[in-house]
Design a protein around this motif. Structure first.
Motif, PDB file in Angstrom:
ATOM      1  N   SER A 103       0.846  -1.185   0.000  1.00 25.91           N
ATOM      2  CA  SER A 103       0.000   0.000   0.000  1.00 25.91           C
ATOM      3  C   SER A 103       0.880   1.233   0.000  1.00 25.91           C
ATOM      4  CB  SER A 103      -0.922   0.017   1.225  1.00 25.91           C
ATOM      5  OG  SER A 103      -1.585   1.256   1.332  1.00 25.91           O
ATOM      6  N   TYR A 104       0.339   2.344  -0.511  1.00 31.97           N
ATOM      7  CA  TYR A 104       1.058   3.611  -0.478  1.00 31.97           C
ATOM      8  C   TYR A 104       0.834   4.353   0.834  1.00 31.97           C
ATOM      9  CZ  TYR A 104       1.369   2.874  -5.524  1.00 31.97           C
ATOM     10  OH  TYR A 104       1.628   2.350  -6.764  1.00 31.97           O
ATOM     11  N   ALA A 105       0.106   3.766   1.744  1.00 36.24           N
ATOM     12  CA  ALA A 105      -0.273   4.464   2.970  1.00 36.24           C
ATOM     13  C   ALA A 105       0.938   4.740   3.862  1.00 36.24           C
ATOM     14  CB  ALA A 105      -1.294   3.637   3.742  1.00 36.24           C
ATOM     15  N   THR A 106       0.868   5.871   4.558  1.00 33.58           N
ATOM     16  CA  THR A 106       1.823   6.195   5.606  1.00 33.58           C
ATOM     17  C   THR A 106       1.040   6.490   6.879  1.00 33.58           C
ATOM     18  OG1 THR A 106       1.783   8.513   4.920  1.00 33.58           O
ATOM     19  CG2 THR A 106       3.556   7.145   4.029  1.00 33.58           C
ATOM     20  N   ALA A 107       1.763   6.656   7.980  1.00 30.53           N
ATOM     21  CA  ALA A 107       1.082   6.927   9.248  1.00 30.53           C
ATOM     22  C   ALA A 107       0.249   8.198   9.163  1.00 30.53           C
ATOM     23  CB  ALA A 107       2.120   7.036  10.371  1.00 30.53           C
ATOM     24  N   SER A 108       0.751   9.208   8.452  1.00 27.97           N
ATOM     25  CA  SER A 108       0.029  10.478   8.374  1.00 27.97           C
ATOM     26  C   SER A 108      -1.268  10.349   7.581  1.00 27.97           C
ATOM     27  CB  SER A 108       0.925  11.544   7.742  1.00 27.97           C
ATOM     28  OG  SER A 108       1.316  11.158   6.432  1.00 27.97           O
ATOM     29  N   THR A 109      -1.237   9.617   6.453  1.00 34.02           N
ATOM     30  CA  THR A 109      -2.441   9.488   5.633  1.00 34.02           C
ATOM     31  C   THR A 109      -3.497   8.631   6.324  1.00 34.02           C
ATOM     32  OG1 THR A 109      -1.397   7.642   4.446  1.00 34.02           O
ATOM     33  CG2 THR A 109      -1.244   9.817   3.456  1.00 34.02           C
ATOM     34  N   VAL A 110      -3.068   7.532   6.951  1.00 31.49           N
ATOM     35  CA  VAL A 110      -4.017   6.672   7.640  1.00 31.49           C
ATOM     36  C   VAL A 110      -4.628   7.388   8.838  1.00 31.49           C
ATOM     37  CG1 VAL A 110      -4.256   4.546   8.984  1.00 31.49           C
ATOM     38  CG2 VAL A 110      -2.912   4.528   6.893  1.00 31.49           C
ATOM     39  N   ALA A 111      -3.789   8.071   9.614  1.00 30.34           N
ATOM     40  CA  ALA A 111      -4.281   8.784  10.802  1.00 30.34           C
ATOM     41  C   ALA A 111      -5.280   9.867  10.403  1.00 30.34           C
ATOM     42  CB  ALA A 111      -3.110   9.394  11.575  1.00 30.34           C
ATOM     43  N   TRP A 112      -4.984  10.612   9.325  1.00 25.84           N
ATOM     44  CA  TRP A 112      -5.886  11.685   8.924  1.00 25.84           C
ATOM     45  C   TRP A 112      -7.211  11.127   8.411  1.00 25.84           C
ATOM     46  CZ3 TRP A 112      -6.746  16.488   9.835  1.00 25.84           C
ATOM     47  CH2 TRP A 112      -7.568  17.237   9.001  1.00 25.84           C
ATOM     48  N   THR A 113      -7.165  10.042   7.629  1.00 29.02           N
ATOM     49  CA  THR A 113      -8.387   9.437   7.110  1.00 29.02           C
ATOM     50  C   THR A 113      -9.267   8.923   8.252  1.00 29.02           C
ATOM     51  OG1 THR A 113      -7.248   8.777   5.080  1.00 29.02           O
ATOM     52  CG2 THR A 113      -9.317   7.677   5.570  1.00 29.02           C
ATOM     53  N   ILE A 114      -8.660   8.253   9.231  1.00 29.22           N
ATOM     54  CA  ILE A 114      -9.413   7.740  10.376  1.00 29.22           C
ATOM     55  C   ILE A 114      -9.980   8.890  11.208  1.00 29.22           C
ATOM     56  CG2 ILE A 114      -9.214   6.453  12.540  1.00 29.22           C
ATOM     57  CD1 ILE A 114      -7.167   4.673  11.180  1.00 29.22           C
ATOM     58  N   TYR A 115      -9.181   9.941  11.412  1.00 26.27           N
ATOM     59  CA  TYR A 115      -9.648  11.095  12.189  1.00 26.27           C
ATOM     60  C   TYR A 115     -10.850  11.752  11.515  1.00 26.27           C
ATOM     61  CZ  TYR A 115      -9.724  15.827  14.079  1.00 26.27           C
ATOM     62  OH  TYR A 115     -10.124  17.010  14.631  1.00 26.27           O
ATOM     63  N   GLN A 116     -10.751  11.972  10.202  1.00 30.94           N
ATOM     64  CA  GLN A 116     -11.850  12.587   9.479  1.00 30.94           C
ATOM     65  C   GLN A 116     -13.116  11.729   9.538  1.00 30.94           C
ATOM     66  OE1 GLN A 116     -11.116  15.838   9.049  1.00 30.94           O
ATOM     67  NE2 GLN A 116     -11.558  15.844   6.859  1.00 30.94           N
ATOM     68  N   LYS A 117     -12.927  10.416   9.417  1.00 33.99           N
ATOM     69  CA  LYS A 117     -14.071   9.509   9.355  1.00 33.99           C
ATOM     70  C   LYS A 117     -14.753   9.346  10.709  1.00 33.99           C
ATOM     71  CE  LYS A 117     -16.822   6.131   8.253  1.00 33.99           C
ATOM     72  NZ  LYS A 117     -18.053   6.368   7.480  1.00 33.99           N
ATOM     73  N   PHE A 118     -13.990   9.038  11.744  1.00 35.35           N
ATOM     74  CA  PHE A 118     -14.588   8.644  13.021  1.00 35.35           C
ATOM     75  C   PHE A 118     -14.658   9.762  14.059  1.00 35.35           C
ATOM     76  CE2 PHE A 118     -13.039   4.620  11.252  1.00 35.35           C
ATOM     77  CZ  PHE A 118     -14.229   3.912  11.243  1.00 35.35           C
ATOM     78  N   VAL A 119     -13.869  10.812  13.890  1.00 36.91           N
ATOM     79  CA  VAL A 119     -13.936  11.933  14.826  1.00 36.91           C
ATOM     80  C   VAL A 119     -14.743  13.082  14.237  1.00 36.91           C
ATOM     81  CG1 VAL A 119     -12.605  13.603  16.168  1.00 36.91           C
ATOM     82  CG2 VAL A 119     -11.740  11.273  15.868  1.00 36.91           C
ATOM     83  N   GLN A 120     -14.448  13.433  12.992  1.00 33.06           N
ATOM     84  CA  GLN A 120     -15.146  14.527  12.332  1.00 33.06           C
ATOM     85  C   GLN A 120     -16.408  14.081  11.597  1.00 33.06           C
ATOM     86  OE1 GLN A 120     -13.431  16.688  14.120  1.00 33.06           O
ATOM     87  NE2 GLN A 120     -13.385  18.140  12.435  1.00 33.06           N
ATOM     88  N   SER A 121     -16.635  12.768  11.514  1.00 30.84           N
ATOM     89  CA  SER A 121     -17.819  12.209  10.848  1.00 30.84           C
ATOM     90  C   SER A 121     -17.912  12.629   9.382  1.00 30.84           C
ATOM     91  CB  SER A 121     -19.104  12.620  11.585  1.00 30.84           C
ATOM     92  OG  SER A 121     -19.073  12.180  12.927  1.00 30.84           O
ATOM     93  N   VAL A 122     -16.759  12.708   8.728  1.00 26.98           N
ATOM     94  CA  VAL A 122     -16.726  13.046   7.302  1.00 26.98           C
ATOM     95  C   VAL A 122     -16.768  11.744   6.509  1.00 26.98           C
ATOM     96  CG1 VAL A 122     -15.420  14.153   5.449  1.00 26.98           C
ATOM     97  CG2 VAL A 122     -15.369  15.115   7.772  1.00 26.98           C
ATOM     98  N   PRO A 123     -17.814  11.503   5.724  1.00 31.20           N
ATOM     99  CA  PRO A 123     -17.895  10.248   4.962  1.00 31.20           C
ATOM    100  C   PRO A 123     -16.793  10.156   3.917  1.00 31.20           C
ATOM    101  CG  PRO A 123     -19.616  11.759   4.277  1.00 31.20           C
ATOM    102  CD  PRO A 123     -18.971  12.374   5.478  1.00 31.20           C
ATOM    103  N   LEU A 124     -16.503   8.939   3.500  1.00 29.31           N
ATOM    104  CA  LEU A 124     -15.363   8.717   2.610  1.00 29.31           C
ATOM    105  C   LEU A 124     -15.545   9.387   1.252  1.00 29.31           C
ATOM    106  CD1 LEU A 124     -14.510   4.996   3.402  1.00 29.31           C
ATOM    107  CD2 LEU A 124     -13.522   7.067   4.343  1.00 29.31           C
ATOM    108  N   TYR A 125     -16.787   9.468   0.756  1.00 33.46           N
ATOM    109  CA  TYR A 125     -16.959  10.074  -0.561  1.00 33.46           C
ATOM    110  C   TYR A 125     -16.616  11.563  -0.520  1.00 33.46           C
ATOM    111  CZ  TYR A 125     -21.338  12.600   0.397  1.00 33.46           C
ATOM    112  OH  TYR A 125     -22.275  13.485   0.864  1.00 33.46           O
ATOM    113  N   ARG A 126     -16.836  12.219   0.637  1.00 32.11           N
ATOM    114  CA  ARG A 126     -16.464  13.625   0.765  1.00 32.11           C
ATOM    115  C   ARG A 126     -14.952  13.764   0.945  1.00 32.11           C
ATOM    116  NH1 ARG A 126     -20.245  15.728   5.391  1.00 32.11           N
ATOM    117  NH2 ARG A 126     -18.624  17.330   5.448  1.00 32.11           N
ATOM    118  N   GLN A 127     -14.340  12.818   1.652  1.00 30.59           N
ATOM    119  CA  GLN A 127     -12.885  12.835   1.758  1.00 30.59           C
ATOM    120  C   GLN A 127     -12.250  12.653   0.388  1.00 30.59           C
ATOM    121  OE1 GLN A 127     -10.821  10.793   4.943  1.00 30.59           O
ATOM    122  NE2 GLN A 127     -12.752  10.368   5.984  1.00 30.59           N
TER     123      GLN A 127
END
Length: 226
Positions: free
Chosen positions: A182-206
């Motif tokens: 995968s091309y993922a790094t700690a920063s990209t995974v952490a930001w995606t999880i934060y947006q999804k589960f803390v900010q409640s931003v759905p993946l299509y908006r991300q």
């Protein structure tokens, strides 16, 4: 037909019937799993927000594929049950991951041996740099900025070992990726999880935000590459 042949025939028949029964059991198990999955999809919780206690995610939500679901924020009509059809995995012809990076700035990161380590452990000769070995590409997330880091290892050679026909190629250690293939790094995974589960931003908006910054498929960040 003698008694021995009859016994062998009966044994073969029994084995064949046992295999048939086992196959039917597997089909029934898959059918029950499909039915349970559809019931959860039709009548389960539809909200994008997840229940959390002290920051812990609800495990049942993850099991239902909440994180990589195809989400749409809209008023959905009441769904009627439909016949289940086994999904068929589709492949995209001509798809190349490297094409995703053409609009992103790119950087090279080369891992090198320390000066004290550039000595052959066999005969004490000093290494000579012979090139760089490409390891992988990573996507690193910086707020409001995305860039590509190409990971290389500097390759060293012991000329004395080479002349004496001994293995003499050496490379420094590199850190392991966050997700294999995968091309993922700690920063990209952490930001995606934060947006999804803390900010409640759905993946299509991300995904829309990532496209605006030059990266078209956010799924490539957190899915294991194929």
């Amino acid at each position: 037909m003698n008694e021995t042949s009859l016994i062998r025939t009966l044994q073969a028949t029994i084995e064949s019937q046992n295999k048939t029964i086992e196959g039917l059991r597997e089909e029934l198990k898959r059918a029950n799993e499909n039915m349970e999955y559809l019931i959860k999809k039709l009548y389960g919780r539809k909200t994008e927000k997840t229940s959390a206690i002290d920051g812990q995610l609800v495990i049942s939500d993850i099991e239902l594929g909440l994180f990589n679901e195809a989400e749409k924020e809209m008023d959905s009509p009441i769904l009627e049950p439909v016949p289940f059809e086994e999904p068929i995995k589709k492949t995209r012809k001509g798809y190349k991951r490297k094409d995703l990076f053409e609009n992103l700035p790119s950087h090279d990161q080369v891992f090198k041996l320390e000066e004290s380590q550039q000595v052959c452990p066999v005969d004490g000769s000093k290494f000579s740099v012979v090139g760089n070995k490409f390891i992988r590409s990573e996507i690193r997330y910086v707020p409001a900025k995305i860039s590509v880091f190409n990971i290389y290892q500097e390759t060293y050679e012991c000329r004395t070992c080479k002349n004496e026909r001994r293995p003499g190629i050496f490379n420094p250690n590199t850190r392991e990726p966050v997700l294999q293939h995968s091309y993922a790094t700690a920063s990209t995974v952490a930001w995606t999880i934060y947006q999804k589960f803390v900010q409640s931003v759905p993946l299509y908006r991300q995904e829309k935000d990532w496209k605006q910054m030059g990266f078209p498929l956010v799924e490539e960040i957190y899915l294991i590459g194929s």
